[in-house]
Design a protein around this motif. Sequence first.
Motif: not given
Length: 493
Positions: A258-263, A268-277, A348-352
């Motif tokens: 579900r986390l991955r599905s939201i991302l 276009q809601v969050l930048t690809p650079e912050s989401v893709d990894p 950690d990355d999810l929290d950030d």
Amino acid sequence: MSAHESLEIELKFDVDAGLPAPDLAGLVPDGSVSTPQTYLLEATYYDTADTVLARHRTTLRRRTGGTDSGWHLKRPSTVKSARRELGVSFDDAPTDDGVPALIRDQVAAIVRRGELSPVATITTDRTVTSVFDADGRELAVFCEDLVSAESLLPGGGVERWAEWEFELVEGDGALLKRAKAYLKEAGARKASSVSKLARAIGSQPIADEQRDVGPKSTALDLVLAGLAAHRDALVAYDPLARDDAPDAVHQMRVAARRLRSILTSYPQVLTPESVDPIAAELKLLGTVLGEARDLEVALETNELMLARENSPADLYEALVEGERVRHERAVRAMRYALSTDRYLTLLDDLDDLIADPTPGIDADSPARDVAAEAVAASYRRLRRAQKALRGYDSWSPEWVEALHTIRKRAKATRYTAESAAAVRRSSFADVGDYAKKVQNHLGVFNDTAVNRAKLAAVAEHTPLSPAALFVLGRLDAREEARGRKSVKAYRRL
């Protein structure tokens, strides 16, 4: 190492020192109370330097005295006025090696790279009285505590206070409600802190990051609320999955999906650079969890199938014992993966990302509009897959593969629709309900296809008796019939 987990349902009150306890026998018709017993409890509480456990409403202690000396880990529960308590006795945990590994694993998703060390010592003079019903059944225990606590954190001090606790044993909510009123009438006050440790060190729980999402919220509000909810589910199921508790690996994998599905559904809601990894790491986590989950399902299925047959020993060995070995191996691999720095970095990355998001071009758009576009796009992909099925002959390999594609598209559509539920649009719920039905029916078909392939592999590569081969053929026929029935149910949709 053995451990015991229970549900602790209790009331906690502040009282003036020396306040006499009321006669509790009157709480229960024809009830009685025990002779009070007095204990000296000495506990050392462990946490990180920034008290991350306490801020997550979790306490870890090593306690001597009383009837349950050992290590105790208390965590939140979904039951009102209750906490989950895990106990490990000193017989099962060395007393000179720090926090036992079993308990460290239980809090790894919260503590991560932090070091657990003593943060407080608490000594409690406790007087315990049991409450019984007319049949002599212990319903609750009442504790009168005189507490002396010393914070070991920088700037910490010593504090003393008195409190009462009323904990259910076999009693019910009605008894708890009566006890609350009864003890307040006797002079008890609402507890000023959720636990002795929180009062000793002054820690406050982390504020809920759940956002109130409604029709007027932005797309960023919607996405962050969903990410926070499923991140919390992932962390909550982590210790249960390590223990291979029933359905825990499945629920943890669902949270990762579900986390991955939201991302991926709101690109276009969050930048690809912050989401893709992060999305890539969640996919890998889902694969690791999936291996353990799929073998868990296979083992349960094989046991159920053979329970209906007079199964020869060699077939039971091949389908159950062999599958159990593979499942245990997959669980060990999963535990290793959950102990790696890579997994902790993902958390950690999810929290950030949730705490400090990098907004994309649709971040400030109305949640309702962006959600409608995401649900519609996912539904269109599902419909295209369904239309493509018509181009293949029924039950051909290509047709079967197309059914699997429909199942995966339906799952994605369901997750996307459910992620948009907060905007309260009935059409999203309708799409989600339809996709869930498709996923369920074709999920059964996929399970039977996987099972039949495994049965065929056993028949080809495992020396079996004629009786075992006969039963194997019966199992295959039953799975084929179950699969065809599920496809028929799908077609009715």
